[in-house]
Design a protein around this motif. Structure first.
Motif, mmCIF file in Angstrom:
data_model
loop_
_atom_site.group_PDB
_atom_site.id
_atom_site.type_symbol
_atom_site.label_atom_id
_atom_site.label_comp_id
_atom_site.label_asym_id
_atom_site.label_seq_id
_atom_site.Cartn_x
_atom_site.Cartn_y
_atom_site.Cartn_z
ATOM 1 N N ASP A 162 -11.291 -4.175 -4.481
ATOM 2 C CA ASP A 162 -10.579 -2.902 -4.595
ATOM 3 C C ASP A 162 -9.083 -3.229 -4.462
ATOM 4 O O ASP A 162 -8.562 -3.352 -3.352
ATOM 5 C CB ASP A 162 -11.048 -1.936 -3.499
ATOM 6 C CG ASP A 162 -10.361 -0.581 -3.560
ATOM 7 O OD1 ASP A 162 -9.285 -0.458 -4.196
ATOM 8 O OD2 ASP A 162 -10.891 0.366 -2.944
ATOM 9 N N TYR A 163 -8.419 -3.386 -5.592
ATOM 10 C CA TYR A 163 -7.017 -3.804 -5.594
ATOM 11 C C TYR A 163 -6.087 -2.735 -5.022
ATOM 12 O O TYR A 163 -5.064 -3.064 -4.416
ATOM 13 C CB TYR A 163 -6.587 -4.226 -7.001
ATOM 14 C CG TYR A 163 -7.167 -5.560 -7.386
ATOM 15 C CD1 TYR A 163 -6.514 -6.742 -7.065
ATOM 16 C CD2 TYR A 163 -8.397 -5.640 -8.034
ATOM 17 C CE1 TYR A 163 -7.053 -7.972 -7.388
ATOM 18 C CE2 TYR A 163 -8.946 -6.870 -8.363
ATOM 19 C CZ TYR A 163 -8.276 -8.028 -8.031
ATOM 20 O OH TYR A 163 -8.827 -9.246 -8.348
ATOM 21 N N ASP A 164 -6.427 -1.472 -5.197
ATOM 22 C CA ASP A 164 -5.608 -0.410 -4.606
ATOM 23 C C ASP A 164 -5.642 -0.499 -3.078
ATOM 24 O O ASP A 164 -4.614 -0.351 -2.419
ATOM 25 C CB ASP A 164 -6.086 0.968 -5.056
ATOM 26 C CG ASP A 164 -5.782 1.237 -6.524
ATOM 27 O OD1 ASP A 164 -4.854 0.605 -7.076
ATOM 28 O OD2 ASP A 164 -6.478 2.084 -7.121
ATOM 29 N N ALA A 165 -6.817 -0.740 -2.515
ATOM 30 C CA ALA A 165 -6.938 -0.855 -1.055
ATOM 31 C C ALA A 165 -6.178 -2.075 -0.545
ATOM 32 O O ALA A 165 -5.507 -2.009 0.493
ATOM 33 C CB ALA A 165 -8.408 -0.926 -0.647
ATOM 34 N N LEU A 166 -6.249 -3.184 -1.263
ATOM 35 C CA LEU A 166 -5.515 -4.390 -0.858
ATOM 36 C C LEU A 166 -4.014 -4.133 -0.904
ATOM 37 O O LEU A 166 -3.286 -4.491 0.027
ATOM 38 C CB LEU A 166 -5.894 -5.561 -1.764
ATOM 39 C CG LEU A 166 -5.141 -6.866 -1.524
ATOM 40 C CD1 LEU A 166 -5.363 -7.388 -0.101
ATOM 41 C CD2 LEU A 166 -5.557 -7.912 -2.556
ATOM 42 N N SER A 167 -3.564 -3.492 -1.969
ATOM 43 C CA SER A 167 -2.143 -3.172 -2.100
ATOM 44 C C SER A 167 -1.674 -2.270 -0.953
ATOM 45 O O SER A 167 -0.640 -2.519 -0.334
ATOM 46 C CB SER A 167 -1.899 -2.496 -3.452
ATOM 47 O OG SER A 167 -0.538 -2.247 -3.642
ATOM 48 N N ARG A 168 -2.445 -1.218 -0.663
ATOM 49 C CA ARG A 168 -2.092 -0.327 0.449
ATOM 50 C C ARG A 168 -2.024 -1.086 1.771
ATOM 51 O O ARG A 168 -1.118 -0.871 2.572
ATOM 52 C CB ARG A 168 -3.089 0.827 0.557
ATOM 53 C CG ARG A 168 -2.865 1.939 -0.434
ATOM 54 C CD ARG A 168 -3.713 3.175 -0.134
ATOM 55 N NE ARG A 168 -5.140 2.890 -0.018
ATOM 56 C CZ ARG A 168 -5.990 2.829 -1.049
ATOM 57 N NH1 ARG A 168 -5.555 3.038 -2.267
ATOM 58 N NH2 ARG A 168 -7.270 2.578 -0.838
ATOM 59 N N PHE A 169 -2.990 -1.986 1.988
ATOM 60 C CA PHE A 169 -3.015 -2.742 3.242
ATOM 61 C C PHE A 169 -1.746 -3.563 3.421
ATOM 62 O O PHE A 169 -1.093 -3.483 4.462
ATOM 63 C CB PHE A 169 -4.253 -3.646 3.299
ATOM 64 C CG PHE A 169 -4.255 -4.559 4.498
ATOM 65 C CD1 PHE A 169 -4.563 -4.067 5.756
ATOM 66 C CD2 PHE A 169 -3.932 -5.897 4.370
ATOM 67 C CE1 PHE A 169 -4.558 -4.902 6.873
ATOM 68 C CE2 PHE A 169 -3.923 -6.740 5.477
ATOM 69 C CZ PHE A 169 -4.237 -6.238 6.733
ATOM 70 N N VAL A 170 -1.385 -4.374 2.418
ATOM 71 C CA VAL A 170 -0.207 -5.232 2.602
ATOM 72 C C VAL A 170 1.072 -4.419 2.687
ATOM 73 O O VAL A 170 1.957 -4.731 3.493
ATOM 74 C CB VAL A 170 -0.108 -6.341 1.524
ATOM 75 C CG1 VAL A 170 -1.283 -7.298 1.614
ATOM 76 C CG2 VAL A 170 0.043 -5.798 0.132
ATOM 77 N N ASP A 172 1.395 -1.245 3.724
ATOM 78 C CA ASP A 172 1.412 -0.564 5.023
ATOM 79 C C ASP A 172 1.762 -1.533 6.136
ATOM 80 O O ASP A 172 2.510 -1.199 7.056
ATOM 81 C CB ASP A 172 0.065 0.100 5.326
ATOM 82 C CG ASP A 172 -0.200 1.337 4.478
ATOM 83 O OD1 ASP A 172 0.746 1.811 3.803
ATOM 84 O OD2 ASP A 172 -1.353 1.802 4.471
ATOM 85 N N PHE A 173 1.202 -2.745 6.077
ATOM 86 C CA PHE A 173 1.427 -3.706 7.154
ATOM 87 C C PHE A 173 2.897 -4.105 7.262
ATOM 88 O O PHE A 173 3.412 -4.271 8.355
ATOM 89 C CB PHE A 173 0.543 -4.951 6.983
ATOM 90 C CG PHE A 173 0.570 -5.834 8.185
ATOM 91 C CD1 PHE A 173 -0.121 -5.481 9.340
ATOM 92 C CD2 PHE A 173 1.297 -7.010 8.194
ATOM 93 C CE1 PHE A 173 -0.084 -6.283 10.471
ATOM 94 C CE2 PHE A 173 1.342 -7.820 9.311
ATOM 95 C CZ PHE A 173 0.647 -7.456 10.458
ATOM 96 N N VAL A 174 3.569 -4.246 6.127
ATOM 97 C CA VAL A 174 4.987 -4.621 6.173
ATOM 98 C C VAL A 174 5.895 -3.407 6.282
ATOM 99 O O VAL A 174 7.107 -3.545 6.431
ATOM 100 C CB VAL A 174 5.414 -5.495 4.972
ATOM 101 C CG1 VAL A 174 4.605 -6.770 4.927
ATOM 102 C CG2 VAL A 174 5.334 -4.737 3.676
#
Length: 186
Positions: A162-170, A172-174
């Motif tokens: 799920d590329y959208d979820a991965l994008s949101r994670f990174v 959000d983290f930064v």
């Protein structure tokens, strides 16, 4: 802000996920270095970076040894700075509670063995790369996929991430705004 991504991979999918995530961060003008965990567990030094992501794929309950060695070598620094872990596995593609319990056990063992406790963890679904497997691994992977309800054919590869979820994670983290990312990527 300087960002470092170190990865361990077996068939190359985790490298692709890190390059994807790095491209999302670079779109926000966030300098991001991506490197594979190599033979020298001291390289690169994570201390000059503001944020560090480690990423590894799970195979037979274990993450890549070089990535684990890197995390163990730098655990003191990683525990002091903003650092996150991206765990890549086929189990993350499903909703089976037993699989998720197994993922948590693997993560706990990883943290225990490396002495690193990431500030955040993202479980990314992996890929089935039939084109890269030998005959026996293709059959085993087809059986594993079928057992988890995934209908697959041996003549093609499957990306379950799920590329959208991965994008949101990174992002959000930064602390980068995700809304701007979605508008720019679309």
């Amino acid at each position: 802000m300087r960002i470092l991504m170190i990865y361990g991979t077996t068939e190359g999918h985790t490298r692709e996920l890190c390059n994807f995530a790095a491209s999302r961060l670079r779109e926000r003008d966030l300098p991001t270095t991506v490197e594979e965990a190599g033979h020298d567990p001291h390289h690169p030094d994570p201390s000059p970076y503001d944020v560090v992501f480690l990423a590894a794929s799970l195979h037979v309950g274990r993450y890549q040894p070089r990535l684990m060695e890197y995390a163990r070598t730098h655990h003191a620094t990683l525990n002091k700075i903003r650092s996150a872990f991206i765990s890549v596995s086929l189990s993350a593609a499903g909703e089976n509670p037993h699989d998720w319990e197994g993922l948590e056990q693997c993560l706990a063992r990883f943290e225990h063995e490396t002495l690193w406790t990431p500030s955040a963890v993202h479980h990314a679904a992996g890929a089935i790369r039939y084109s890269q497997y030998d005959f026996f691994k293709r059959l085993a992977m087809k059986h594993i996929a079928a057992k988890r309800g995934q209908r697959t054919v041996l003549s093609r590869d499957y990306d379950l991430t799920d590329y959208d979820a991965l994008s949101r994670f990174v992002l959000d983290f930064v602390g980068a705004p995700a809304a701007a990312a979605d508008a720019k990527a679309g």
